[in-house]
Design a protein around this motif. Sequence first.
Motif, PDB file in Angstrom:
ATOM      1  N   ALA A 263       1.066  -1.173  -0.348  1.00 39.83           N
ATOM      2  CA  ALA A 263      -0.125  -0.190  -0.043  1.00 39.83           C
ATOM      3  C   ALA A 263       0.633   1.293  -0.202  1.00 39.83           C
ATOM      4  N   ASP A 264       2.124   0.919   0.290  1.00 43.18           N
ATOM      5  CA  ASP A 264       2.929   1.822   0.103  1.00 43.18           C
ATOM      6  C   ASP A 264       3.158   2.642  -1.632  1.00 43.18           C
ATOM      7  N   GLY A 265       2.566   2.243  -2.626  1.00 46.02           N
ATOM      8  CA  GLY A 265       2.669   2.508  -4.064  1.00 46.02           C
ATOM      9  C   GLY A 265       3.542   1.378  -4.456  1.00 46.02           C
ATOM     10  N   THR A 266       4.442   0.762  -3.853  1.00 46.47           N
ATOM     11  CA  THR A 266       6.148   0.100  -4.868  1.00 46.47           C
ATOM     12  C   THR A 266       5.397  -1.401  -4.693  1.00 46.47           C
ATOM     13  N   VAL A 267       6.047  -1.907  -5.491  1.00 47.04           N
ATOM     14  CA  VAL A 267       6.142  -3.097  -5.852  1.00 47.04           C
ATOM     15  C   VAL A 267       7.678  -3.248  -6.107  1.00 47.04           C
ATOM     16  N   ARG A 268       8.184  -4.155  -4.592  1.00 44.89           N
ATOM     17  CA  ARG A 268       9.286  -4.633  -5.278  1.00 44.89           C
ATOM     18  C   ARG A 268       9.663  -5.859  -5.575  1.00 44.89           C
ATOM     19  N   LEU A 269      11.440  -5.847  -5.703  1.00 46.49           N
ATOM     20  CA  LEU A 269      11.694  -6.951  -6.160  1.00 46.49           C
ATOM     21  C   LEU A 269      12.756  -7.388  -5.079  1.00 46.49           C
ATOM     22  N   TRP A 270      12.581  -9.056  -4.344  1.00 46.80           N
ATOM     23  CA  TRP A 270      13.555  -9.743  -3.477  1.00 46.80           C
ATOM     24  C   TRP A 270      14.704 -10.497  -3.884  1.00 46.80           C
ATOM     25  N   ALA A 271      15.494 -10.910  -3.525  1.00 47.17           N
ATOM     26  CA  ALA A 271      15.919 -12.902  -3.427  1.00 47.17           C
ATOM     27  C   ALA A 271      16.165 -11.998  -2.133  1.00 47.17           C
ATOM     28  N   PRO A 272      15.176 -13.030  -1.520  1.00 45.72           N
ATOM     29  CA  PRO A 272      14.955 -12.943   0.645  1.00 45.72           C
ATOM     30  C   PRO A 272      15.907 -13.715   1.076  1.00 45.72           C
ATOM     31  N   ARG A 273      17.123 -14.543   0.344  1.00 49.29           N
ATOM     32  CA  ARG A 273      18.884 -15.013   1.299  1.00 49.29           C
ATOM     33  C   ARG A 273      19.090 -14.028   1.317  1.00 49.29           C
ATOM     34  N   ALA A 274      19.629 -13.495   0.049  1.00 54.77           N
ATOM     35  CA  ALA A 274      20.492 -12.619  -0.439  1.00 54.77           C
ATOM     36  C   ALA A 274      21.225 -11.771   1.164  1.00 54.77           C
ATOM     37  N   ALA A 275      22.159 -11.783   0.805  1.00 62.59           N
ATOM     38  CA  ALA A 275      23.001 -10.385   2.234  1.00 62.59           C
ATOM     39  C   ALA A 275      21.662  -8.959   1.599  1.00 62.59           C
ATOM     40  N   ARG A 276      21.560  -8.532   0.753  1.00 57.22           N
ATOM     41  CA  ARG A 276      20.999  -7.482   0.278  1.00 57.22           C
ATOM     42  C   ARG A 276      19.403  -7.723  -0.698  1.00 57.22           C
ATOM     43  N   PRO A 277      18.445  -8.096  -0.072  1.00 55.86           N
ATOM     44  CA  PRO A 277      17.877  -8.681  -0.921  1.00 55.86           C
ATOM     45  C   PRO A 277      16.637  -7.789  -1.440  1.00 55.86           C
TER      46      PRO A 277
END
Lengths: 682, 221
Positions: free
Chosen positions: A498-512
Amino acid sequence: MKIPTAMDDSSVSHHNGGQVGSQIGVSVNNKQNDEPSQSVQYSIPGILHFIQHEWARFELERSQWEVDRAEFEARIAFLQGERKGQENLKNDLVRRIKMLEYALKQERAKFHKLKYGVELQQGDVRPPPEEPPAEPEPAERAQWKQGRQLIKQYLQEIGYTDTILDVRSNRVRALLGLNNEEVENPNYRNYDKQQHDRCDYSMNHMVRKYDYGKEPRKSGVSAGGGYNEEGLSVQETAAVFANFEFLTNQEMDMDEIDDLDAKQSHHPPGKQGEEVDHEAEEVLNELNLLTEREADGGGQGDEYPVGSGSSGGSAVAAGAVAGAGEADEEPLALGELAQLTVSNEPEAYDVASANKESFRKTWNAKYTLRSHFDGVRALAFHPTEPALVTASEDHTLKLWNLQRTVPAKKSAGLDVEPLYTFRAHTAPVLCLAMGAPRSEECFSGGLDGTIRVWNLPPPTADPYDPYDPAVQGAVLRDHTDAVWSLSSAHGRLLSASADGTVRLWAPRAARPLLSTLRADESPTAPAPAAADFADAASRAAVVYRDGTLLLYDLETGQPVLRVACDSPAHRVRSHPTLPLLVTAHEDRHIRFWDGVSGRCAHTMVAHLDAVTGLALDPNGLFLLSGSHDCSVRLWNLDTKTCVQEITAHRKKFDESILDVAFHPLRPYIASAGADGLAKVFV
Amino acid sequence: MAVEAVQILRRNRPGSKAKDFCRWPDEPFEEMDSTLAVQQFIQQTIRRDPSNLEAILKMPEAQDEGVWKYEHLQEFCMELNGLAVKLQAECKPETCTQMTATEQWIFLCAAHKTPKECPAIDYTRHTLDGAACLLNSNKYFPSRVSIKESSVAKLGSVCRRVYRIFSHAYFHHRAIFDAFEKETHLCKRFTYFVTKYSIISKDILILPKLDDETPVGESEA
C-alpha cells in the motif's frame, strides 16, 4: 403220510399244517445228521418240492444281486460324473492361468513401451505355452524381494506408510473371504469382482503415485524399473501357484476353506482401529481423485507418463505392491491372487474406461481447518506435500498437514489441527507465498509492512514441541505500509504494498531488495493491489487499485504494457504456459488479457459480488475464483464456463472468501474465509 | 463507486493503507445479521477505544452470556499473540526454564499427555495453541450462536492458564508487559472480564491493580 427226508430245514413246508411239518422236519434233519450214510428215499413230489423251493431261493438271491448291481452302477456313474467335473474344472483353471500369464506379459510389454518408449525385449510374448509355470528360483526370489523393497521405499517416500499398506491388504483379504464362500454363485461372483475392481482401481493409483515420485529422478529409475519387472514375474508365478493350489483346495476340501476364512479373519481386527480406517479411507479417496484428475489430464494433453491404456499393467503392479505390504512368508499369497485374477479380466478395462469417459470431477469439501481466531486472508499449498499454510488476521500463520486429521463428529468432513503456529507479525497477515523452488520456506506479508521469511518445520512436527527460533528467518522491512500481495518464483519474491511500490527481492541474499517498481512518483498515485510473476518470471504483472494493469520488465524495471480498466482489481494471476493474464475485479467481473498485445481477450460476470481470489491450476486448464458472495467457482478456461460452484464460507462484515488455491501437484483445492476457516476440497 | 454511495461495504480491499484497515463506520449490533455478529461487535468496540473497558464488556441486551464470554475469550487469546511475539524475543528457555510468576508456584504445561515443566516461552505458546484448538473445536463449540453449558465450563480453565501468561510477563519481563499493556490494555480488560463474570477466583489474580482507574472490584462481582 411220508415225510421227505432230504428236505432242508430251511425249506418252507408246502403241505400239511405248517406247525406239525416243521416240527417233523427238524426231527428228520437231526436224524439225517446222525446217520449220513443212510440211503435216502426220493419221492417225485418231494423232489418237485425241493426243486421248486431251490428255484425260489435262487430267484430271491438273484433279485438281491441285481439290486446291489444297480446300486453300484449308479455309484460308478456318479463317480465318473464327478471325475469329469473335476477334469473340466482343472482344464478351465489351467486355461485361465495361461490366459492370465499371456495377458500379463502383453500388459507388461505395453506398460514398458509406454513408459520407456521402447519395445520390451521379451522373448516369450506369445499365446500360452503348454508347460506349467516353474517354481521360482531362490536367486530370483531374492531379486524379487529387493524389487519389492524398492517399491515399498518409494511408497514410503510419497507418504504411504506400512499402516496404510496393511489396511489395504487387510481389505483385500476381507474381500477374498467373501470370494471363497460364494464362488459357486455367479451373481455374487460378479459383485465380488466389482469389489475387486474397485480395490484394484485404487491400487492402480497408488502405483501411479509412485510414478510421480519416480519421474523427477529418471536416472535412478531404470534400475528400479528393472527390479520391478523382475519382481513382478516371480510374484506373478507365485501368485498363480497360490491361485491353483487354493482353487483346488476349494473344490476338494471345504473344511480347509473354513480354516482359511478363519485365518483371514484374524488379520484385520487388531490393526484396523478407527484412526487407521480413517486414514486409509482418506488415502483411498485421494487416490481415486488422483485418477480422476489424471483422466482429465489424459483427455487434454496427457502430461502423465502412464497412459490410460496401461492401466491393466499398473493394476498388476499394484497387486505386487499390495502384496509387498503383506507378510512375505505367507504361503497362500491371496493378496496377489485377488488382484491377478481380476485385474486382467476384460471387464476390468471396461470399468476403468467407462469411469474415465463418464467422469466429470466434482470437488467435495473434505477438510475444515479451524484454529484461526479471525479471518483467513491467504493460503498456499506446499509444493509437493499434502500440507498448506494459512495466514490470518489474528496475526498468525499456521501450518497444516492434511494427513494428520481428527475425525469430526458426525459430518463427512475431517477436522485438521494445525502443526505449527507462526508468530511474529504484529498485525494481520495479509498475504503468503510458498518458496519456489525451495519448498521448505514460505513468505508472509502483513499489515505491519514487514515481509517475513519462514523455515517450515517438517510435516512430522508436533504442535507442542519446544519453540525453535530458527523457524523465523529474515525480515524484509523496506515497505512502509501494508504488504498486500506476494508471489514467488525462481528464488525471487515479488511484493505489492500500500506504500505504492512493488518490490522484487532475493529473500536469502545479504542485500535482499533487488528493485523497486513504481508506476507513478506522485503520493496520490493508486497503490498496487496485487502482483504476480509472468513470462517465466521475467516480467511482473501488477494491478492497481484503480484497475490499471501494468506489465513490468523485471530486467529494466520499466513498464512494457499498460491497460486501463474502470473497476478496481483485487487479484492478478498469470497463466502458467500462455501469455494470458487473469484479473479479478470489484465489479464482479473476471477479465482475461493478452499478455503481449494488452487486448482484453475475454470478460465475464463471474460472481454475484466482488471477486477476491483467483487461482489457476498447474496445467492452466482451470480457473478457481472466490468472491464475497460466499461462493467458490471453478471455470473451464477453454470454454470460460463455470464447471462447479461451491458455497464455502460465511460472512464477517461484508467479507467472505478471501483467497483460493490449487495444489501444484495433488488434487486439492482450498478456500480461505473471513469466518476464520479454511476449507480443503478433494 | 456507485454501490458504495448507497450502501457501506465494510471491507478491506487489497492495496488499502494500514491506517484504513477496518476503518469503516460502526455497524449497530442490531443490524449485524451474520453468525459472527458478536465477534464483529466486540472487535468494533475495541477498535473504537481499547481502554474503554466498560463499553467493551457491556453485553448487548438479549445476548446469550455463554457466547459473549466465549467470543471475548477468543479475542483475548488472539490479542495475546501480540504478547507472545514480544516474549519470543526475550523470554528464552535458558533464562526462564520454568513457567513461574511469583516464586510460589511452578505451572505445568497441560498441552502434553502428562503435564510437563515447559520453559515459560513454550508454556505460553502451547497454552495459546491449545486454547486455539479448544475454542475452535467442533466438538465443544460447534456453533457461535449458542453454546452448551458444559462447554462454557471449559472457558474457566483456559482463563486460568491464560492469566499465567500475563503474570509471568509482569513479574519477569516487566518492560514488555508495560509496553504491551499501554498499547492494548489487555491485562486490565482480562482482569475486569474474569472478575465481572466470576470466571476465576480472586485469590488467583496475583497481579497488583494495574492503575487506579481500573474498575476491578467495583463491578457486581
